[in-house]
Design a protein around this motif. Sequence first.
Motif, PDB file in Angstrom:
ATOM      1  N   GLN A   8      32.165   8.507 -37.540  1.00  0.00           N
ATOM      2  CA  GLN A   8      31.682   7.091 -36.996  1.00  0.00           C
ATOM      3  C   GLN A   8      32.308   6.241 -36.928  1.00  0.00           C
ATOM      4  O   GLN A   8      32.966   5.426 -37.899  1.00  0.00           O
ATOM      5  N   GLY A   9      32.773   5.514 -35.939  1.00  0.00           N
ATOM      6  CA  GLY A   9      33.993   4.267 -36.097  1.00  0.00           C
ATOM      7  C   GLY A   9      34.135   3.726 -34.986  1.00  0.00           C
ATOM      8  O   GLY A   9      34.136   3.759 -33.716  1.00  0.00           O
ATOM      9  N   ASP A  10      35.771   3.292 -35.005  1.00  0.00           N
ATOM     10  CA  ASP A  10      36.648   2.154 -34.504  1.00  0.00           C
ATOM     11  C   ASP A  10      38.224   3.138 -33.858  1.00  0.00           C
ATOM     12  O   ASP A  10      38.380   2.934 -35.072  1.00  0.00           O
ATOM     13  N   PRO A  45      37.117   8.999 -27.908  1.00  0.00           N
ATOM     14  CA  PRO A  45      35.818   8.503 -27.666  1.00  0.00           C
ATOM     15  C   PRO A  45      34.570   9.182 -26.755  1.00  0.00           C
ATOM     16  O   PRO A  45      35.329  10.411 -26.307  1.00  0.00           O
ATOM     17  N   ASN A  46      33.309   8.759 -26.592  1.00  0.00           N
ATOM     18  CA  ASN A  46      32.514   9.260 -25.583  1.00  0.00           C
ATOM     19  C   ASN A  46      32.102   9.187 -24.553  1.00  0.00           C
ATOM     20  O   ASN A  46      31.686   8.347 -24.331  1.00  0.00           O
ATOM     21  N   VAL A  77      39.211  14.989 -33.315  1.00  0.00           N
ATOM     22  CA  VAL A  77      37.961  14.517 -33.965  1.00  0.00           C
ATOM     23  C   VAL A  77      37.373  13.053 -32.423  1.00  0.00           C
ATOM     24  O   VAL A  77      38.291  12.902 -31.577  1.00  0.00           O
ATOM     25  N   PHE A  78      36.362  13.481 -32.928  1.00  0.00           N
ATOM     26  CA  PHE A  78      35.570  12.654 -31.651  1.00  0.00           C
ATOM     27  C   PHE A  78      35.087  11.818 -32.505  1.00  0.00           C
ATOM     28  O   PHE A  78      34.068  12.052 -34.038  1.00  0.00           O
ATOM     29  N   ALA A 128      25.531   4.970 -33.472  1.00  0.00           N
ATOM     30  CA  ALA A 128      24.621   6.325 -34.385  1.00  0.00           C
ATOM     31  C   ALA A 128      24.640   7.472 -33.384  1.00  0.00           C
ATOM     32  O   ALA A 128      24.232   8.656 -34.366  1.00  0.00           O
ATOM     33  N   GLU A 129      23.615   6.986 -32.646  1.00  0.00           N
ATOM     34  CA  GLU A 129      22.807   8.173 -31.424  1.00  0.00           C
ATOM     35  C   GLU A 129      23.599   9.110 -31.162  1.00  0.00           C
ATOM     36  O   GLU A 129      24.231  10.236 -31.598  1.00  0.00           O
ATOM     37  N   ASN A 130      25.264   8.773 -30.958  1.00  0.00           N
ATOM     38  CA  ASN A 130      26.926  10.045 -30.273  1.00  0.00           C
ATOM     39  C   ASN A 130      26.677  10.914 -31.419  1.00  0.00           C
ATOM     40  O   ASN A 130      26.901  11.740 -31.571  1.00  0.00           O
ATOM     41  N   PHE A 131      27.363   9.875 -32.407  1.00  0.00           N
ATOM     42  CA  PHE A 131      27.195  10.227 -34.246  1.00  0.00           C
ATOM     43  C   PHE A 131      26.265  11.799 -34.020  1.00  0.00           C
ATOM     44  O   PHE A 131      26.817  12.718 -34.494  1.00  0.00           O
TER      45      PHE A 131
END
Length: 170
Positions: free
Chosen positions: A7-9, A117-118, A151-152, A157-160
Amino acid sequence: MKLSVVQGDITRLPADAIVNAANESLLGGGGVDGAIHRAGGPEILAECREIRARQGGCPTGEAVVTTGGQLPARHVIHTVGPVWAGGASGEAELLAACYHNSLDRAEELGARQVAFPNISTGVYGYPKDRAAAIAVSTVKAYPARQVEEVVFVCFDAENFRLYQDLLAAD
Ligand code: AR6
């Protein structure tokens, strides 16, 4: 191929290639696209303008490459996700094509690590659970030769959580 989730940038990630969720104009925008152009500096936009002059932007589902400019990543693969329009307009195939074509570009670059990214799950409104399932299954099915690690990078938080569940189900 090793698959992982953080999770991050994505602009902070030192990978051989990071993927941008761009639009067909390649001229930048908000969301992750805006963040990549802000952090990467004007070189990336200059290269996007050259691609645009040559081929008129980037059609949905396709992917094009620039350098990483001032980013810690060496290259940016710009892909254009579909706008969600209810699911009956070929959105799933187009989203899968984004992941597949981005990995094709990564292979051409000789990239070993690629961060995604998503794609389409922000402004373009793709339901996050459906998009995550397509992302993971398309990457898993990809016949990688040089890419060793995907790496995704999830911003929210929901995507994570969705990606953690999908990757744990292995
Ligand atoms: N790092 C990683 N992910 C991020 C970041 C970041 N720095 N910032 C946002 N996200 P979006 P789309 C996540 O809207 O839906 C642009 O204007 C965000 O939480 O960036 O494909 C383009 O120019 C979401 O999960 O892209 C296009 O016009 C994901 O990135 C349009 O938006 C994608 O959200 C593309 O829409």
